[in-house]
Design a protein around this motif. Sequence first.
Motif, PDB file in Angstrom:
ATOM      1  N   PRO A 152       0.804  -1.227   0.000  1.00 56.37           N
ATOM      2  CA  PRO A 152       0.000   0.000   0.000  1.00 56.37           C
ATOM      3  C   PRO A 152       0.837   1.278   0.000  1.00 56.37           C
ATOM      4  O   PRO A 152       0.383   2.314  -0.464  1.00 56.37           O
ATOM      5  N   VAL A 153       2.060   1.217   0.478  1.00 53.93           N
ATOM      6  CA  VAL A 153       2.923   2.393   0.444  1.00 53.93           C
ATOM      7  C   VAL A 153       3.415   2.642  -0.978  1.00 53.93           C
ATOM      8  O   VAL A 153       3.652   3.786  -1.366  1.00 53.93           O
ATOM      9  N   PHE A 154       3.540   1.597  -1.782  1.00 51.65           N
ATOM     10  CA  PHE A 154       4.006   1.743  -3.161  1.00 51.65           C
ATOM     11  C   PHE A 154       2.899   2.086  -4.160  1.00 51.65           C
ATOM     12  O   PHE A 154       3.183   2.570  -5.245  1.00 51.65           O
ATOM     13  N   PHE A 155       1.643   1.821  -3.828  1.00 52.82           N
ATOM     14  CA  PHE A 155       0.552   2.071  -4.766  1.00 52.82           C
ATOM     15  C   PHE A 155       0.471   3.512  -5.255  1.00 52.82           C
ATOM     16  O   PHE A 155       0.160   3.735  -6.425  1.00 52.82           O
ATOM     17  N   PRO A 156       0.716   4.521  -4.421  1.00 52.67           N
ATOM     18  CA  PRO A 156       0.675   5.893  -4.958  1.00 52.67           C
ATOM     19  C   PRO A 156       1.706   6.149  -6.059  1.00 52.67           C
ATOM     20  O   PRO A 156       1.489   6.998  -6.919  1.00 52.67           O
ATOM     21  N   LEU A 157       2.804   5.416  -6.049  1.00 54.61           N
ATOM     22  CA  LEU A 157       3.796   5.588  -7.111  1.00 54.61           C
ATOM     23  C   LEU A 157       3.271   5.118  -8.460  1.00 54.61           C
ATOM     24  O   LEU A 157       3.734   5.573  -9.502  1.00 54.61           O
ATOM     25  N   ILE A 158       2.297   4.233  -8.439  1.00 52.35           N
ATOM     26  CA  ILE A 158       1.714   3.720  -9.673  1.00 52.35           C
ATOM     27  C   ILE A 158       0.452   4.497 -10.057  1.00 52.35           C
ATOM     28  O   ILE A 158       0.285   4.896 -11.209  1.00 52.35           O
ATOM     29  N   LEU A 159      -0.425   4.730  -9.077  1.00 52.44           N
ATOM     30  CA  LEU A 159      -1.718   5.335  -9.363  1.00 52.44           C
ATOM     31  C   LEU A 159      -1.663   6.851  -9.542  1.00 52.44           C
ATOM     32  O   LEU A 159      -2.421   7.415 -10.333  1.00 52.44           O
ATOM     33  N   SER A 160      -0.795   7.535  -8.821  1.00 50.22           N
ATOM     34  CA  SER A 160      -0.778   9.004  -8.867  1.00 50.22           C
ATOM     35  C   SER A 160      -0.394   9.582 -10.224  1.00 50.22           C
ATOM     36  O   SER A 160      -1.033  10.550 -10.664  1.00 50.22           O
ATOM     37  N   PRO A 161       0.622   9.062 -10.920  1.00 48.03           N
ATOM     38  CA  PRO A 161       0.880   9.616 -12.250  1.00 48.03           C
ATOM     39  C   PRO A 161      -0.290   9.447 -13.216  1.00 48.03           C
ATOM     40  O   PRO A 161      -0.556  10.341 -14.023  1.00 48.03           O
ATOM     41  N   ILE A 162      -1.011   8.348 -13.092  1.00 48.25           N
ATOM     42  CA  ILE A 162      -2.188   8.149 -13.935  1.00 48.25           C
ATOM     43  C   ILE A 162      -3.250   9.192 -13.603  1.00 48.25           C
ATOM     44  O   ILE A 162      -3.864   9.787 -14.488  1.00 48.25           O
TER      45      ILE A 162
END
Length: 91
Positions: free
Chosen positions: A38-48
């Motif tokens: 869950p700490v890594f998910f913003p690295l994937i979802l935020s640029p989108i």
Amino acid sequence: MNVKKAAAIFSITFPIISAILIINFFTGVISIPWQGMPVFFPLILSPIGIILALVLIKANKRCAIYGIVLNAIMFLFPFFWFIGGTLLFGV
């Protein structure tokens, strides 16, 4: 529902989903099998979400600004988490 409304909803929904997963990571209310993800998910979802908000900026400026700001904050969270963990725990 047209494409611009969907982009607005998704650009604001991505940081909300990331925040819910991070809060669950801290509190442990629901047990999930991927412990640190869950700490890594913003690295994937935020640029989108930022890209969707940039596409939306001419149609609905207010939602686009909210989407950009929320996604930018969520994108920076993992970096602050790792730096803070290193400073506090020295690992």
